[in-house]
Scaffold this active site. Structure first.
Site, PDB file in Angstrom:
ATOM      1  N   SER A  31      16.314  10.219  74.632  1.00  0.00           N
ATOM      2  CA  SER A  31      15.506  11.169  73.882  1.00  0.00           C
ATOM      3  C   SER A  31      15.111  12.375  74.719  1.00  0.00           C
ATOM      4  O   SER A  31      15.066  12.310  75.940  1.00  0.00           O
ATOM      5  CB  SER A  31      14.261  10.482  73.333  1.00  0.00           C
ATOM      6  OG  SER A  31      13.175  10.719  74.190  1.00  0.00           O
ATOM      7  N   LYS A  32      14.839  13.453  73.991  1.00  0.00           N
ATOM      8  CA  LYS A  32      14.394  14.692  74.619  1.00  0.00           C
ATOM      9  C   LYS A  32      13.106  14.447  75.381  1.00  0.00           C
ATOM     10  O   LYS A  32      12.822  15.070  76.371  1.00  0.00           O
ATOM     11  CB  LYS A  32      14.095  15.712  73.516  1.00  0.00           C
ATOM     12  CG  LYS A  32      15.083  16.831  73.442  1.00  0.00           C
ATOM     13  CD  LYS A  32      14.603  17.866  72.451  1.00  0.00           C
ATOM     14  CE  LYS A  32      15.803  18.581  71.895  1.00  0.00           C
ATOM     15  NZ  LYS A  32      15.512  19.585  70.918  1.00  0.00           N
ATOM     16  N   ARG A  33      12.337  13.510  74.866  1.00  0.00           N
ATOM     17  CA  ARG A  33      11.037  13.252  75.483  1.00  0.00           C
ATOM     18  C   ARG A  33      11.169  12.584  76.842  1.00  0.00           C
ATOM     19  O   ARG A  33      10.293  12.731  77.676  1.00  0.00           O
ATOM     20  CB  ARG A  33      10.156  12.432  74.535  1.00  0.00           C
ATOM     21  CG  ARG A  33       9.248  13.310  73.692  1.00  0.00           C
ATOM     22  CD  ARG A  33       8.789  12.617  72.436  1.00  0.00           C
ATOM     23  NE  ARG A  33       9.552  13.076  71.287  1.00  0.00           N
ATOM     24  CZ  ARG A  33      10.219  12.291  70.472  1.00  0.00           C
ATOM     25  NH1 ARG A  33      10.219  11.000  70.664  1.00  0.00           N
ATOM     26  NH2 ARG A  33      10.885  12.788  69.458  1.00  0.00           N
ATOM     27  N   GLU A  34      12.257  11.840  77.052  1.00  0.00           N
ATOM     28  CA  GLU A  34      12.472  11.311  78.409  1.00  0.00           C
ATOM     29  C   GLU A  34      12.832  12.508  79.260  1.00  0.00           C
ATOM     30  O   GLU A  34      13.937  13.014  79.160  1.00  0.00           O
ATOM     31  CB  GLU A  34      13.651  10.319  78.429  1.00  0.00           C
ATOM     32  CG  GLU A  34      13.402   9.028  77.694  1.00  0.00           C
ATOM     33  CD  GLU A  34      14.689   8.228  77.515  1.00  0.00           C
ATOM     34  OE1 GLU A  34      15.424   8.053  78.491  1.00  0.00           O
ATOM     35  OE2 GLU A  34      14.944   7.820  76.388  1.00  0.00           O
TER      36      GLU A  34
END
Ligand code: GLU
Length: 487
Positions: free
Chosen positions: A256-259
């Site tokens: 994910s982008k959040r990682e």
């Protein structure tokens, strides 16, 4: 399925695009989408790869994101053709096409307010029905529309999805896909603020730009029937679609982008070379079917095969990326590695780095080049070159079954021999110390281990001759003495 030519009667000049939404940083998944579109366009004569900024969702728009996406694609060497198309500058075009669909009875005005929609959605949920638009405004009379519009009620335009129609398409990766239009909701095409939704804009733009092939993330596969229905309403030929399976993290969930580490900028900052990142990412969803692992961008252009895209999600393997990156770093000229590594050292040492000569910094970096996995590793692995206070446990100086006294004796003699040595360079150091080992009938470990630890303070490091040659006579002798004192 053979995807390299459009359905008969279409122009065969390939035109692809990447259509990022500027909602945040470019993710490795986005970079792979760009790469595959680029490779496929460029391997076809006259093929073009375009960019389109899908910025019509104003709530999610992130200032600076567009520029960041451009910068990362350029860094990666994926140059695009023409000027990027920016959707927010084309509102009138979408409005015109939406109106065209209303006029041809493929779309209708809807005056339902968000509150009404929410209430009806809750009712549907309570009845365990799938939440969808209930068609309230589908059949308003021309007069009703006129009256409501005259009183300035906010209105959207919705697609009048035809009933019971089979929507079929041949996806380049997933094969034949079949949907029934009854499962497709009456999508909003144009919002009350005059902005198009993604579904309208993507169809209008892919058509207007003459896009022949759309390679995009698998999350758009369920939207494709909506798009095909819109193409049919307009009487246009849809492009060929290839949906790319997700890139997965080690937990097998979508990376994910959040990682944080999934953003291209993070990889750049950590010191991954663009050629290496591109090389690695190319292999996440495609492989050449041979043992070859290292590919330049132009080799990828030649060898990439859109018909060999994988259906299963690829797991992102940081170790493999490190390994490939290391191979690219080793291929660099030492001057290039020095230039690339210097900023990382400056970041840690600031002005203090100027206490060391350029030549010194250069030889430290050159020595490490062989072992670097990423450029930022240079700081941790060379710390002992940039300190005059090595901290380590005296026990580390002791080779296997040896003892303190033996180590201390060996280092003391080595120190004496080196102090008397003429030219201070690696071959001489090697000659002198190997001679000493021979004379004293020692094993290599009994002399080289404590010497290496005395110079580096590390359990693992380059060999003692290389280190001593770089440190110079005075500093090497000082470190050996400090080790003897410790013992
Ligand atoms: N704007 C969409 C995205 O950010 C692009 C979808 C498409 O390629 O059609 O992924």
């Amino acid at each position: 399925m053979k995807t390299d030519k459009r359905a008969s009667g279409q122009k065969d000049r390939i035109k692809t695009r990447m259509a990022p939404s500027p909602t945040g940083k470019l993710h490795v998944g986005g970079l792979r989408t760009a790469l595959y579109n680029y490779l496929f366009a460029k391997q076809n004569k006259g093929g073009e790869f375009w960019l389109r900024i899908e910025d019509t969702d104003r709530a999610r728009f992130a200032p600076g994101a567009t520029e960041e996406i451009f910068a990362m694609l350029k860094w990666a060497g994926l140059n695009w053709d023409g000027e990027p198309v920016v959707q927010s500058k084309r509102l009138e075009i979408y409005q015109k096409y939406a109106q065209q669909l209303v006029d041809s009875d493929h779309a209708y005005y809807c005056f339902c307010t968000p509150e009404e929609l929410e209430k009806r959605r809750a009712e549907q949920q309570a009845k365990k029905q799938p939440p969808r638009y209930d068609g309230k405004c589908r059949n308003l009379s021309a007069l009703e529309v006129k009256e409501k519009s005259a009183s300035n009620l906010p209105r959207v335009i919705r697609y009048k999805v035809p009933a019971s129609k089979t929507v079929e398409f041949d996806d380049g990766v997933y094969g034949k896909i079949k949907y029934n239009s009854n499962d497709v909701d009456d999508q909003i095409l144009l919002k009350s603020d005059g902005y198009p939704t993604y579904h309208l804009a993507v169809v209008v733009d892919d058509h207007e730009m003459g896009i022949t092939h759309v390679l995009r993330g698998e999350e758009w596969l369920p939207s494709t029937p909506k798009h095909i229905l819109l193409y049919q309403a307009f009487g246009w030929q849809p492009p060929v679609y290839c949906h790319l399976p997700n890139i997965l993290g080690q937990n097998k969930k979508k990376l994910s982008k959040r990682e944080g580490d999934a953003s291209v900028e993070d990889f750049k900052n950590k010191g991954y070379l663009p050629e290496a990142l591109i090389n690695y990412i190319a292999l996440l969803g495609w492989n050449p079917g041979t043992e070859q692992e290292i590919f330049s961008l132009s080799e990828l252009v030649k060898q990439f095969d859109i018909n060999k895209l994988h259906k299963a999600g690829a797991i992102f393997d940081g170790k493999k990326l490190d390994n490939i990156n290391g191979q690219y770093i080793r291929k660099l000229k030492s001057k290039e590695v020095i230039n690339f590594c210097r900023p990382y050292l400056t970041e840690i040492y600031g002005d203090a780095l100027q206490n060391y000569s350029d030549e010194y910094v250069a030889s430290v970096v050159t020595l490490e080049q062989e072992r670097l996995k990423k450029l930022s590793d240079i700081t941790a692995s060379t710390q002992f070159f940039f300190t005059d206070n090595l901290e380590y446990d005296a026990k580390l100086l002791i080779w296997k079954k040896s003892d303190k006294t033996a180590m201390s004796d060996n280092l003391t003699i080595i120190k004496q021999k080196l102090a008397d040595m003429g030219e201070w360079d690696k071959p001489n150091l090697e000659k002198e110390i190997l001679q000493f080992i021979k004379d004293k009938k020692l094993t290599n470990g009994e002399a080289l281990w404590p010497l290496r630890v005395a110079l580096s303070g590390q359990e693992n490091s380059p060999g003692p001759f290389e280190i001593a040659a770089i440190l110079g006579k005075q500093e090497s002798l000082r470190r050996i003495k400090a080790a003897v004192d410790k013992l």
